[in-house]
Scaffold this active site. Structure first.
Site, PDB file in Angstrom:
ATOM      1  N   SER A  81      -9.332  -2.776  -4.798  1.00  0.00           N
ATOM      2  CA  SER A  81      -8.940  -3.140  -6.167  1.00  0.00           C
ATOM      3  C   SER A  81      -9.770  -4.255  -6.795  1.00  0.00           C
ATOM      4  CB  SER A  81      -7.458  -3.526  -6.204  1.00  0.00           C
ATOM      5  OG  SER A  81      -6.655  -2.366  -6.159  1.00  0.00           O
ATOM      6  N   LYS A  84     -11.409  -3.389 -10.003  1.00  0.00           N
ATOM      7  CA  LYS A  84     -10.707  -3.514 -11.289  1.00  0.00           C
ATOM      8  C   LYS A  84     -11.312  -4.622 -12.156  1.00  0.00           C
ATOM      9  CE  LYS A  84      -6.132  -1.655 -10.057  1.00  0.00           C
ATOM     10  NZ  LYS A  84      -6.016  -1.437  -8.606  1.00  0.00           N
ATOM     11  N   SER A 136      -2.176  -5.378 -10.307  1.00  0.00           N
ATOM     12  CA  SER A 136      -3.099  -4.423  -9.700  1.00  0.00           C
ATOM     13  C   SER A 136      -2.608  -2.990  -9.871  1.00  0.00           C
ATOM     14  CB  SER A 136      -3.291  -4.730  -8.206  1.00  0.00           C
ATOM     15  OG  SER A 136      -4.472  -4.143  -7.719  1.00  0.00           O
TER      16      SER A 136
END
Length: 379
Positions: A81, A84, A136
């Protein structure tokens, strides 16, 4: 049998790969020659950085871009993640934060970490960015990608942004960071992306927010930031953590003290890393301005122009990138790492480089097979 990879930043003059031609990249590691080391690269005359279980990390001065220390800075690994950060930086520039969005069922059904989107609620893009960077949310990542015109367009935009930033180790395949064959980033690139994000007021606002009210079918509920150092570390600005079973733990964070900001990025850590990151940040603050840097976080490519490293093949490394650093050799995994190399039996790295009649074999990622539903989490 796997062949050892050359650095991904090496110039590939001509590659025959099912008729495709490879993208030409700089002849020296982006940010300086010393950053091509797989081992620890640290300045002389000061105590070395605290030990970390991370396979790869970078400690940098966000104000000047000076890399203070690094380990396998350009090693390519699954980002989970932390990808991101690129999703946010790319789409913040493209989407009106006041735009209202009703997410698709596909977005709401994304696996892994989620903020809990529902098609019954209309959200502002601003809400979705909070969900992306605080909680997230893989559902928020997909909703933003669909709002931007769909996943293929968003992947194209994200990869174009990575090239603009000179984040050449980064290949985005998903907006959420869920593992996908061929997807990769590096500790250097994560630090580079985070530094660019810190210059964007909205990006900085999202990563710095500890708690926020989030729309629900009946009213609101509270979401909180997954970055534990926002509560534990003095001056923590935030950024992003990530985890999947294949990528293991990754993190990029920034903190400000005395008007100066230090960025730390780590990749492929086996577990609890918060205390280690805090120690690496402390070390960065203690040596900034006192040592010769081992490399440099480069500036984005000028509009309409090539990066300086591409204009001058074999150009000089960043100030202090050689001669002033002590390099500790270490046998590290190939640039795409054991994590990425073992993603799928159908993934292969193939390529050939023809120079003056001699045949040299290099390696490039080529992902084969079909997309399949993932059963691992990304946080």
């Amino acid at each position: 049998m796997w062949t050892k990879l050359v650095p991904v930043t090496a110039l590939i003059a001509s590659v025959a790969l099912t008729g495709a031609t490879a993208h030409a990249e700089p002849t020296t590691p982006v940010g300086g020659k010393a950053l091509g080391s797989r081992g620890l690269v640290a300045p002389e005359g000061v105590k070395k950085p605290p030990k970390s279980k991370a396979t790869s990390y970078v400690i940098a001065d966000a104000d000047t871009g000076q890399v203070l220390a690094a380990k396998d800075a350009h090693g390519r690994y699954l980002p989970a993640s932390t990808l991101k950060t690129l999703t946010a930086l790319t789409l913040i520039q493209k989407l009106d934060k006041e735009r209202k969005v009703r997410p698709s069922q596909n977005a709401c059904n994304q696996e892994g970490s989620a903020v809990g989107l529902t098609p019954k609620v209309t959200y502002k893009v601003d809400d979705l960015f909070k969900a992306l960077m605080m909680s997230s949310g893989n559902d928020a990542a997909m909703a933003l990608a669909e709002t931007n015109g769909g996943v293929p367009k968003t992947m194209s935009d994200m990869n174009a942004e990575a090239k603009r930033l000179q984040a050449y180790d980064t290949v985005a395949k998903t907006p959420s960071g869920l593992d996908e064959p061929g997807q990769s980033s590096s500790a250097y690139d994560l630090a580079l992306i985070a530094r660019a994000g810190l210059a964007n007021p909205d990006f900085k606002r999202y990563i710095s927010t500890k708690t926020a009210k989030f729309p629900a079918p009946k009213g609101h509920y509270e979401i909180s930031n997954h970055n534990k150092l926002l509560w534990r570390y003095e001056g923590m600005v935030g950024v992003k953590n990530g985890w999947t079973s294949k990528a293991q733990a990754s993190f990029v964070g920034a903190a400000t003290r005395g008007g100066h900001t230090i960025v730390v990025s780590i990749m492929r850590h086996e577990g609890f890393f918060w205390d280690e990151v805090a120690s690496l940040l402390d070390w960065g603050f203690s040596v900034r301005g006192k040592v010769t840097p081992v490399g440099q976080l480069v500036d984005p490519v000028p509009a309409g122009g090539l990066a300086a490293s591409q204009q001058r093949p074999g150009g000089s490394p960043a100030p202090g990138a050689s001669g002033a650093a002590s390099v500790t050799p270490a046998a590290q995994p190939p640039l795409l790492g054991a994590a990425a190399a073992k993603q799928t039996d159908d993934t292969r790295m193939v390529g050939s480089l023809v120079i003056g009649g001699g045949l040299l074999f290099g390696l490039l990622w080529l992902g084969f097979g079909i997309r399949r539903r993932r059963r691992r989490s990304s946080t």
